[in-house]
Design an enzyme around this catalytic site. Structure first.
Site, PDB file in Angstrom:
ATOM      1  N   ASN A  40       0.810  -1.220   0.000  1.00  0.00           N
ATOM      2  CA  ASN A  40       0.000   0.000   0.000  1.00  0.00           C
ATOM      3  C   ASN A  40       0.845   1.272   0.000  1.00  0.00           C
ATOM      4  OD1 ASN A  40      -2.534   1.591   0.518  1.00  0.00           O
ATOM      5  ND2 ASN A  40      -1.481   2.017   2.456  1.00  0.00           N
ATOM      6  N   ARG A  91      -8.365   4.869   0.238  1.00  0.00           N
ATOM      7  CA  ARG A  91      -7.474   4.152  -0.683  1.00  0.00           C
ATOM      8  C   ARG A  91      -6.516   5.050  -1.463  1.00  0.00           C
ATOM      9  NH1 ARG A  91     -12.519   0.363  -2.399  1.00  0.00           N
ATOM     10  NH2 ARG A  91     -12.278  -1.221  -0.775  1.00  0.00           N
ATOM     11  N   ASP A 128       1.572   7.001   0.158  1.00  0.00           N
ATOM     12  CA  ASP A 128       0.636   6.083  -0.497  1.00  0.00           C
ATOM     13  C   ASP A 128       0.979   5.857  -1.970  1.00  0.00           C
ATOM     14  OD1 ASP A 128      -1.903   4.695   0.362  1.00  0.00           O
ATOM     15  OD2 ASP A 128      -2.577   5.587  -1.522  1.00  0.00           O
ATOM     16  N   ARG A 181       0.330 -12.712   3.371  1.00  0.00           N
ATOM     17  CA  ARG A 181      -0.641 -11.896   4.104  1.00  0.00           C
ATOM     18  C   ARG A 181      -0.552 -10.508   3.494  1.00  0.00           C
ATOM     19  NH1 ARG A 181      -0.209  -7.538   7.664  1.00  0.00           N
ATOM     20  NH2 ARG A 181      -2.021  -7.257   9.015  1.00  0.00           N
ATOM     21  N   ASP A 220      -0.986  -6.826   3.781  1.00  0.00           N
ATOM     22  CA  ASP A 220      -1.169  -5.784   4.790  1.00  0.00           C
ATOM     23  C   ASP A 220      -2.029  -4.651   4.223  1.00  0.00           C
ATOM     24  OD1 ASP A 220      -0.232  -4.556   7.414  1.00  0.00           O
ATOM     25  OD2 ASP A 220       0.406  -3.008   6.007  1.00  0.00           O
ATOM     26  N   HIS A 256      -7.048  -0.537   2.298  1.00  0.00           N
ATOM     27  CA  HIS A 256      -6.582   0.758   1.797  1.00  0.00           C
ATOM     28  C   HIS A 256      -6.048   0.669   0.372  1.00  0.00           C
ATOM     29  CE1 HIS A 256      -7.335   2.484   5.687  1.00  0.00           C
ATOM     30  NE2 HIS A 256      -6.744   1.430   6.222  1.00  0.00           N
ATOM     31  N   GLU A 313      -5.700  -8.310   5.122  1.00  0.00           N
ATOM     32  CA  GLU A 313      -6.072  -7.532   6.296  1.00  0.00           C
ATOM     33  C   GLU A 313      -7.163  -6.563   5.855  1.00  0.00           C
ATOM     34  OE1 GLU A 313      -4.228  -4.578   9.708  1.00  0.00           O
ATOM     35  OE2 GLU A 313      -3.392  -4.510   7.684  1.00  0.00           O
ATOM     36  N   ARG A 357      -5.014 -18.892  12.796  1.00  0.00           N
ATOM     37  CA  ARG A 357      -3.622 -18.455  12.967  1.00  0.00           C
ATOM     38  C   ARG A 357      -3.369 -18.174  14.446  1.00  0.00           C
ATOM     39  NH1 ARG A 357      -2.383 -12.881  10.339  1.00  0.00           N
ATOM     40  NH2 ARG A 357      -3.514 -12.248  12.212  1.00  0.00           N
TER      41      ARG A 357
END
EC number: 3.2.1.1
Length: 496
Positions: free
Chosen positions: A99, A155, A164, A192, A194, A198, A230, A332
């Site tokens: 991101n 976002r 960003d 995963r 992250d 966003h 996430e 997890r």
């Protein structure tokens, strides 16, 4: 498409060895995780990141380049770990941060690259000002996210000041594709993702569509990476975690929230009888679940005092046991390290504390003790007997459905997984014991309680239970016992 974790055999649980060194993870795969039935390890971000004052854990979430070099080791050590773990039957999932890059500061990264978050220069990639979202796409004056429910803002603007990336850009996408494919070619099983909330789902779709199949040395032909997102649901109608279920599993935060609500005593345990999609959770095949995480433990998501972490061992073990016994999602288990938790005004003033390290910031090695605990300040929840034996419980239960549900209408429950495994939990508030003749579903015989002990050479080091020919047994969980639950399975039957 990206939903299969590629576990070997009937393994089914991931553990997050937060901030461990790659050499230590390789050792742990061979010495413990493989033999005890864990399916995979989530590793902290592996790419070059900012070096921040005091070396907080979250510096790993501030990328400087996509070179594989962190406090956990370099690319050679990472490659060796991936090979060793795959050989031991344990998959590797890398936490990826696509991101954003760093915050506003400038400095050097863990692979020696200079960067400047003010002028948006990251020569290690290289990225420059044109590769980031600015006023043309972010609607806020200061370029920060203020309204997390507004998709455009969430976002295209900066999450907590982090620069960003413009993932609509073909150039940015290709750099990220190259990084992920490099990891796939080394032999990881997946990622995963992250801060997926966003990132635009279409940008991620474009990136994932170019990913290689998994390495044939370790995986069947045409295997696709496992990806879990996430996705924090901020309420409002703007962003929905269901936007991501075509791109992999989502980390189902509602699971953690509802289970914590019950185990904290806010809702009765017996409500969990139909826990899952009927509660508004995504289908089991779309979910990855947890009780604790690297963020939750310090209140970076959820709320301190509500979240259950390693400082409340009895509660954490009981909640984790339910997660592992219940047939929903891919679970997890968090494995953390000690920090001095000091809560002021609802915030942990030490929420930044990084892993055990020497005065030069080098992470200390994990050397487990003969009693299964770990040295230094590594907590190693994944090595707690109550947890590793519930990993085995889940393995043995397989896909068997929940049967023989019993509850007292309040905070005592019991259920079996088909005729292979049985668990009883007592969280009754008024110092009440659970003492009941129950249908266990198990074949007749004597069984070792895998929570209070282990079955070693056909002898039980803890409590045992006798199941009669009708599958019934006198089940007892005292209110003041060390653990709030008992568990039995067909792999812990004492042969007479």
């Amino acid at each position: 498409k990206y939903h299969n974790p590629h576990f070997i055999g009937n393994r089914s649980v991931i553990t997050h060895l937060m901030e461990w060194k790659y050499d230590d993870i390789g050792d742990e795969c061979e010495r413990f995780l493989g033999p005890y039935g864990y399916g995979g390890v989530q590793v902290s971000p592996v790419n070059e990141h900012a070096i921040l004052d005091r070396r907080p854990w979250y510096e790993r979430y501030q990328p400087v380049s996509y070179d594989i070099r962190t406090r956990s080791g370099d690319e050679q050590q990472f490659r060796r770990m991936v090979k060793r773990c795959n050989k031991a039957g344990v998959r590797i999932y890398v936490d990826i941060v696509l991101n954003h890059m760093t915050g506003a500061q400038s400095g050097k990264g863990t692979n020696g690259h200079h960067y400047d978050g003010n002028t948006l220069q990251y020569p290690g990639v290289p990225f420059g000002p044109n590769d980031f979202h600015g006023h043309e796409s972010c609607p806020t004056q200061d370029l920060e996210i203020h309204d997390y429910t507004n998709p455009k803002e969430a976002r295209n603007c900066r999450l907590s000041g982090l620069r960003d990336l413009k993932q609509q850009s073909e150039y940015v996408r290709q750099k990220q594709v190259d990084f992920l494919n490099h990891l796939i070619d080394i032999g990881v099983a997946g990622f995963r993702s992250d801060a997926s909330t966003h990132q635009w789902p279409d940008d991620l779709r474009s990136i994932y569509s170019r990913l290689h199949n998994l390495n044939k040395e370790f995986f069947p032909e045409n295997s696709q990476p496992f990806i879990y997102h996430e996705t924090i649901y901020y309420g409002g109608n703007g962003i929905n975690s269901n936007e991501y279920t075509s791109l992999g599993r989502i980390i189902e935060f509602r699971f953690y929230k509802e289970i914590t609500n019950v185990f904290r005593g806010n809702n009765p345990l017996h409500w969990l009888k139909n826990f899952g999609t009927e509660w508004g959770l995504v289908p089991s095949g779309d979910a990855l679940v947890m009780i604790d995480s690297h963020d939750l433990r310090v209140g970076h998501t959820g709320k301190l005092g509500f979240n259950i972490n390693c400082f409340e061992g009895r509660l954490l073990k009981a909640a984790t046991a339910f997660m592992l016994a219940w047939n929903y999602g891919v679970p997890r288990v968090m494995s953390s390290y000690f920090w001095n938790q000091i809560i002021k005004d609802g915030k942990d003033v030490n929420d930044w504390v990084g892993p055990p390290s020497d005065k030069n910031g080098n992470i200390l090695s994990v050397h487990p003790n003969p009693d299964m605990t770990c040295n230094h300040e590594w907590i190693c929840e994944h090595r707690w007997r109550e947890i590793y034996n519930m990993v085995k419980f889940r393995m043995i239960a397989g896909q068997e459905p929940v049967h023989n549900w019993w509850d007292n209408g309040d905070y005592q429950i019991a259920f079996s997984r088909g005729n292979r495994a049985f668990i009883a939990i007592n969280l009754q508030k008024n110092q009440q014991n659970l003492q009941q003749k129950l249908h266990t579903g198990l074949p007749a015989g004597t069984y070792c309680d895998i929570i209070s002990g282990n079955l070693i050479d056909n002898k039980c080091t803890g409590k045992s239970i006798h199941v009669d020919k009708n599958g019934q047994a006198d089940v007892y969980v005292g209110h003041d016992e060390f653990d709030a639950f008992v568990a039995y399975h067909i792999g812990a039957r004492i042969v007479s």
